[in-house]
Each structure stands twice: as C-alpha cells, then as structure tokens.
Design an enzyme around this catalytic site. Structure first.
Site, PDB file in Angstrom:
ATOM      1  N   LYS A 134      34.581  41.451  51.305  1.00 46.53           N
ATOM      2  CA  LYS A 134      33.857  42.310  50.373  1.00 46.53           C
ATOM      3  C   LYS A 134      33.181  43.407  51.178  1.00 46.53           C
ATOM      4  O   LYS A 134      32.919  43.237  52.382  1.00 46.53           O
ATOM      5  CB  LYS A 134      32.800  41.481  49.640  1.00 46.53           C
ATOM      6  CG  LYS A 134      32.356  42.043  48.320  1.00 46.53           C
ATOM      7  CD  LYS A 134      33.199  41.554  47.156  1.00 46.53           C
ATOM      8  CE  LYS A 134      32.736  42.180  45.859  1.00 46.53           C
ATOM      9  NZ  LYS A 134      33.478  41.692  44.707  1.00 46.53           N
ATOM     10  N   GLY A 188      25.347  42.252  29.595  1.00 49.66           N
ATOM     11  CA  GLY A 188      26.082  43.310  30.297  1.00 49.66           C
ATOM     12  C   GLY A 188      27.270  43.784  29.478  1.00 49.66           C
ATOM     13  O   GLY A 188      28.164  42.998  29.146  1.00 49.66           O
ATOM     14  N   GLY A 194      29.344  46.425  30.386  1.00 51.57           N
ATOM     15  CA  GLY A 194      30.118  47.345  31.214  1.00 51.57           C
ATOM     16  C   GLY A 194      31.605  47.114  30.994  1.00 51.57           C
ATOM     17  O   GLY A 194      32.037  46.691  29.918  1.00 51.57           O
ATOM     18  N   VAL A 204      33.776  44.801  32.072  1.00 52.60           N
ATOM     19  CA  VAL A 204      34.194  43.435  31.722  1.00 52.60           C
ATOM     20  C   VAL A 204      33.562  42.993  30.403  1.00 52.60           C
ATOM     21  O   VAL A 204      34.243  42.487  29.507  1.00 52.60           O
ATOM     22  CB  VAL A 204      33.797  42.460  32.855  1.00 52.60           C
ATOM     23  CG1 VAL A 204      34.038  41.024  32.446  1.00 52.60           C
ATOM     24  CG2 VAL A 204      34.569  42.785  34.128  1.00 52.60           C
TER      25      VAL A 204
HETATM   26  P1  NAD Z   1      29.971  47.443  35.287  1.00 54.16           P
HETATM   27  O1  NAD Z   1      29.122  48.128  36.295  1.00 54.16           O
HETATM   28  O2  NAD Z   1      31.018  48.197  34.570  1.00 54.16           O
HETATM   29  O3  NAD Z   1      29.037  46.792  34.145  1.00 54.16           O
HETATM   30  C1  NAD Z   1      27.858  46.110  34.393  1.00 54.16           C
HETATM   31  C2  NAD Z   1      26.989  46.296  33.154  1.00 54.16           C
HETATM   32  O4  NAD Z   1      25.842  45.480  33.290  1.00 54.16           O
HETATM   33  C3  NAD Z   1      26.491  47.736  32.985  1.00 54.16           C
HETATM   34  O5  NAD Z   1      26.681  48.156  31.643  1.00 54.16           O
HETATM   35  C4  NAD Z   1      25.017  47.646  33.359  1.00 54.16           C
HETATM   36  O6  NAD Z   1      24.219  48.596  32.671  1.00 54.16           O
HETATM   37  C5  NAD Z   1      24.701  46.227  32.919  1.00 54.16           C
HETATM   38  N1  NAD Z   1      23.547  45.627  33.566  1.00 54.16           N
HETATM   39  C6  NAD Z   1      23.138  45.738  34.857  1.00 54.16           C
HETATM   40  N2  NAD Z   1      22.044  44.989  35.067  1.00 54.16           N
HETATM   41  C7  NAD Z   1      21.777  44.372  33.907  1.00 54.16           C
HETATM   42  C8  NAD Z   1      20.786  43.449  33.478  1.00 54.16           C
HETATM   43  N3  NAD Z   1      19.832  43.043  34.301  1.00 54.16           N
HETATM   44  N4  NAD Z   1      20.823  43.001  32.207  1.00 54.16           N
HETATM   45  C9  NAD Z   1      21.778  43.425  31.352  1.00 54.16           C
HETATM   46  N5  NAD Z   1      22.730  44.306  31.681  1.00 54.16           N
HETATM   47  C10 NAD Z   1      22.730  44.776  32.938  1.00 54.16           C
HETATM   48  O7  NAD Z   1      30.572  46.165  36.036  1.00 54.16           O
HETATM   49  P2  NAD Z   1      31.804  45.283  35.573  1.00 54.16           P
HETATM   50  O8  NAD Z   1      33.027  45.778  36.241  1.00 54.16           O
HETATM   51  O9  NAD Z   1      31.788  45.120  34.083  1.00 54.16           O
HETATM   52  O10 NAD Z   1      31.445  43.905  36.274  1.00 54.16           O
HETATM   53  C11 NAD Z   1      30.445  43.064  35.715  1.00 54.16           C
HETATM   54  C12 NAD Z   1      30.292  41.844  36.619  1.00 54.16           C
HETATM   55  O11 NAD Z   1      31.541  41.162  36.716  1.00 54.16           O
HETATM   56  C13 NAD Z   1      29.883  42.155  38.061  1.00 54.16           C
HETATM   57  O12 NAD Z   1      29.070  41.105  38.544  1.00 54.16           O
HETATM   58  C14 NAD Z   1      31.197  42.173  38.809  1.00 54.16           C
HETATM   59  O13 NAD Z   1      31.039  41.897  40.179  1.00 54.16           O
HETATM   60  C15 NAD Z   1      31.928  41.056  38.098  1.00 54.16           C
HETATM   61  N6  NAD Z   1      33.375  41.133  38.164  1.00 54.16           N
HETATM   62  C16 NAD Z   1      34.019  42.241  37.708  1.00 54.16           C
HETATM   63  C17 NAD Z   1      35.406  42.289  37.761  1.00 54.16           C
HETATM   64  C18 NAD Z   1      36.165  43.454  37.227  1.00 54.16           C
HETATM   65  O14 NAD Z   1      37.390  43.342  37.033  1.00 54.16           O
HETATM   66  N7  NAD Z   1      35.511  44.573  36.916  1.00 54.16           N
HETATM   67  C19 NAD Z   1      36.132  41.197  38.288  1.00 54.16           C
HETATM   68  C20 NAD Z   1      35.443  40.076  38.719  1.00 54.16           C
HETATM   69  C21 NAD Z   1      34.058  40.056  38.661  1.00 54.16           C
END
Ligand code: NAD
Length: 349
Positions: free
Chosen positions: A79, A179, A181, A183
C-alpha cells in the site's frame, strides 16, 4: 525525489518518499511478496502527522496481504499513502514524482486507486511507470474497481444474513450505511434493488441529499450512525470505526461493509462476537475491487469470467469462515486470519 528505506520487523520493505519541490511526502509499504508482487492502492489523506501516515500504510498493506490471499490472487500485500488534502494538494507533478519512486522498486509494488485517487490520477502515474493499475483505458484497463467491490460486499451481506437467519432475502431489512462515496453509493443501489431500507450518513451533506433523493432513504448525523435502529451496519468510509466506543452502541445483528481495517484492534472483533454481532471480516467482504484490479496487473483478457470465478470462490471462503467461527464460538476475524495465513503457507510451498 528521495526514497529512503525505513527499518521494519513487521514488513518486507517500507519507504519514505519525499519531494519538497512538489509538496510530496508519503510512504510505500510492502508487507509481503510471498504470493507475488505486492499490490494495493494509493491513498491521499490529510494525515495529522507522518507517524499517523506510517501507521496507516503499515496496517493497510498488511490487510492487503490477507485480502489478496483470501481472494486467491497471485499477489502480495502493499500500500502507499501520500500526506495531503487531495482537493487542494494533489497535482500532476506530485503524482509523477511519486510514480518515479515506484520505478525504483522494480515492480515489487504495484499501485492503484484508493481514497483520494481516481482513474485519471492513475493515468498520470502511468506516464512515468508501468507499475500501476486501475486505469480507465488501455488493453487490460480495469477502470474503477468500486462497482465490483460493492458487488462483493452485497454478496457477503447476503451470505452473513443467510448464516444468521437462514435466508438471504434482504427485503425490508434496515441497513445503516456509513459513507456514500464510490463503494457506499453502488452498495446502496444494490441494497435498494433488493428491497432493503437504508439509513445513511456522510460528512458530505450534498452526497446525503443526493442519496435521499435517489434512494428514498433516511439520513442521520455521522455520530448517530452507530446507534440507529437497524439490522445491519455497513461501514463504507474509514477504518477503525469498530472500537470500544462504537461497539456498545450498535443495535444491529450483522456488520458487513467495504471500509478497510474496520476493527480498531483484534479485541474489537472479539467484542463484536461477545455481543452476538456477526462480523464479516473486511478483507474478505471487500475483495471484489482487488480481484478486478488483478485482471489488469495479470493481463487477463477474459475479465468477466475471471472476476465472477474469483467472486464465487470468495463467497465460498466467507461461508466456510462463518461456519467455522460459529462451530468454534470465536470471532470470524480470527478464523479469517488463520485461514489466509494457512493458505499462504500452502501456496508459497
Ligand atoms: P470514497 O472516498 O469514494 O468515499 C468515502 C466516503 O466516505 C466519502 O463520501 C466521504 O465523504 C465519506 N466519509 C469520510 N469520513 C466519513 C465519516 N467519518 N462518516 C461518514 N462518512 C464519511 O472511498 P471509496 O472508494 O468509496 O472507499 C470507501 C472505503 O472502502 C475506504 O475505506 C476504502 O479503502 C475501502 N475500499 C474501497 C475499494 C474500492 O474499490 N473503491 C475497495 C476496497 C476497499
């Protein structure tokens, strides 16, 4: 750009990457290359200190070792993190400088998107290095992994539900999603289609408003998501959210989400188990994204067959973990770590 190795007992290699001329300060952690080149995303976040960033990259890279092994991929765990606010501090020059640091590792670490990064950013990194995946275009480009990640979480949610209740029908089940975002949003779409009722939160108010409009869901302030009256909690934002403060507040029977490193400590896995809350280990539930990215790293031409085979195998792995955890009356997290460690020893032999 300067890249310096940092001593570590727990990881194969850890590097500090610095380039003051472009505002770059970050870390690359290679936890294990036992199963293949270390693969895992690049995160950009306004960390409070370099110690905090280093701690994060170490935990995340270890999680990638488990995740890649659980998904049956020939990839190790790594990472990278960059300190800074992606909205303000990210620039093409910063990304190119980071990419040049990757080149010095000769393919032992391959990066992709994580929080604060997009396929466009990966395209900038690809201008300097071949050791990047998650690109939007190109022969083996796998694009945004989030829809497959969400599909994997949805599958895990149904498996955990069936394990607890004997049915995988989610209609009318109340799911608290933290969250919205990449995912979280795709997961909300799948849950809505399955007839589940959503209670959501996000630090981004505009995102919450859009979700209310799109999914007809209710929303709560971020601090209240742990204590809402729901059946399932799905953390899809940040790590460490299952801890000694939040676990006593939970009213749910299941925790299944996409965020990495949801448990603040292994004791928190035990605390969930003692409260009778079934936890689907994050590195198993959210493995869909890296399966998708693996098609690009390994140059797999029949991507959809590879992804569906690996997702099916991951479902079987989760079922077996939950069954064993119930039979042994221990936390699924402990079984999951033991299962993948055993798998790694066998695969490496
Ligand atoms: P992203 O940045 O698109 O979305 C994260 C969302 O969480 C954002 O909308 C943000 O505003 C919100 N957020 C941040 N802090 C918060 C809080 N305290 N309370 C509520 N909401 C909050 O990220 P993502 O790609 O959707 O990934 C989300 C999680 O999943 C991360 O931990 C990431 O490491 C993990 N993940 C993502 C993927 C992927 O394919 N994108 C794969 C495996 C794991």
């Amino acid at each position: 750009m300067a890249i310096t190795i940092i001593d570590s007992d727990s990881h194969e290699e850890i590097y500090r990457v610095e380039d003051p001329s472009v505002g770059l300060l970050g870390f690359i952690a290679i936890h294990s290359t036992t199963l293949g080149p270390a693969a895992g995303g690049l995160r950009m976040k306004p960390y409070c200190s370099s110690d905090e960033a280093l701690k994060d990259v170490k935990r995340l890279s270890e999680g990638m070792t488990y995740k890649n092994a659980a998904a049956g991929l020939s990839l190790g765990g790594g990472k990278a993190v960059i300190m800074g606010d992606p909205a303000k501090d990210k620039s093409p020059n910063l990304l190119r400088s980071f990419a040049r640091a990757l080149n010095t590792l000769n393919g032992r670490y391959i990066t992709a998107e994580d929080m604060g990064m997009s396929p466009d950013d990966m395209a900038v990194i690809a201008e300097e290095t071949p050791n990047v995946a998650g690109l939007a275009s190109g022969t083996y480009a796998s694009g945004d992994p989030s829809p497959i990640t969400a599909q994997g979480i949805f599958n895990a949610l149904k498996i955990a539900h069936a394990h607890k209740y004997g049915t995988n029908i989610l209609s009318k089940r109340r799911v608290a999603v933290q969250g919205l975002g990449h995912v979280g949003w795709y997961l909300c779409e799948l849950l809505t289609d399955a007839g589940a009722e959503l209670i959501v939160c996000d630090i981004n108010d505009a995102q919450v408003e859009q979700a209310i409009e799109r999914f007809g869901c209710s929303a709560v302030p971020t601090s209240e998501i742990y204590s809402v009256d729901a059946d399932i909690f799905s953390p899809c934002a940040i790590g460490g959210v299952l801890n000694s403060e939040t676990i006593p507040q939970l009213k749910v029977a299941l925790v299944v989400g996409g965020a990495n490193n949801q448990l603040a400590t292994p004791e928190d896995g035990r605390a969930l188990h003692e409260r009778g809350i079934l936890y689907a280990p994050d590195f198993v539930a959210n493995g869909g994204g890296i399966i998708n990215v693996a098609t690009e790293i390994q140059r797999i031409s029949d991507r959809s067959t590879f992804v569906s085979q690996k997702l099916n195998a991951l479902e079987q792995t989760l079922m077996q973990i939950l069954r064993q955890a119930t039979a042994e009356n221990v936390s699924p997290d402990a079984i999951a770590i033991a299962t993948v460690s055993e798998k790694m020893v066998k695969l490496a032999a």
